[in-house]
Design a protein around this motif. Sequence first.
Motif: not given
Length: 346
Positions: A40-41, A45-46, A63, A74, A76-79, A81-82
């Motif tokens: 997903g990255i 961004e990747r 992680n 940014y 390496n995993k979408p989850e 980023k928050d």
Amino acid sequence: MKKMNVTVASSLALLSLVVSLNPITAASGGKDLEGDIAAGIAGSERQLMLDVMKNIPEEERENVIYIDDNGQVYANKPELKDVFVKTDPSADHTVTVNGGEKFTLLNESTKVRQQAAPSAITPLAGYACGNAGGPYRRVFSQPGYSWWSGKVYLPSSTNNEVYVNNTNSNDTPYIYTGGHASNGASEVDAGFQYSKTYNNWAHSIFTGGQYYHNTSFRFKAGQTLTFKYYVPADGQVALYAAGVRYDNNAADNYTVVTNAAGWKKSGAGNEIKRITAIASNDPQPYDTGSYLNNVKWSASMIGTSSTSNHQWLAADTGGYCSYPNSTQVSTSFVNAGEETVNIKMN
């Protein structure tokens, strides 16, 4: 605690340098980096995460979170980023984060944040042992280092090791590392901040004049945590932490990378610090009744990389400070890299 001044460091500082990251091949670093980044990255961004992660040891890439000069997060995993959010401190050196949690910041960070320019940051060697907005214990190194690893015990209210009395103030316990760069352009505080609400420890970082708070990936209190602070590339710093998470009771780890002006991978001029503190808006004599006990630092290693380091001992040490006195801040000292700190605000 108002933000500890280099003194209790919480300062933060700097981060005004833009690091140029060069494109790399997917197999850089002896392992397929592409496999460390979720599908997903994508796109730029990747590539950015590939550039950041090429300088991180393979075993610390599970992680990875990167915060750029603009506060953009940014991962390496979408989850992931928050996980970190940027929060602006108020005039009384406090921040209010998700869920209404309120934390007092060390005054060191506040002072640096208010400077008009990096050149105004004066501590180029050592740290003064003075008022920093609360009681603290600091150990700092001689110049010349860019890598530290160790273990630290995170006290728990369940064990009666930490107590925060916020009736008249908003005391906040801290355990962290960091330091300043050789040219004085940047101060970094990276470590853990105690949550009275949840009895857990959240990673917080002061860098680039900004405060970043961990909202979800927190560690359980009452455990010994492994963490590392190092310079993966000139102008960058990283904090790696491994332990049991608060939310799912599972072992986990993560690495956070930020830009930080002036930090040298060679270690030239860098000074690394270790801080145990309670930030407070309460004036001296610090008698709110809050306390932080049994903070044991151990297995401290210092050097310039994971393959070039040694036990942190007296010859590596630039100085010590227990503020305001040895009654409120007591230390069971073994050597420069191992000690247990107790802080009592009464």
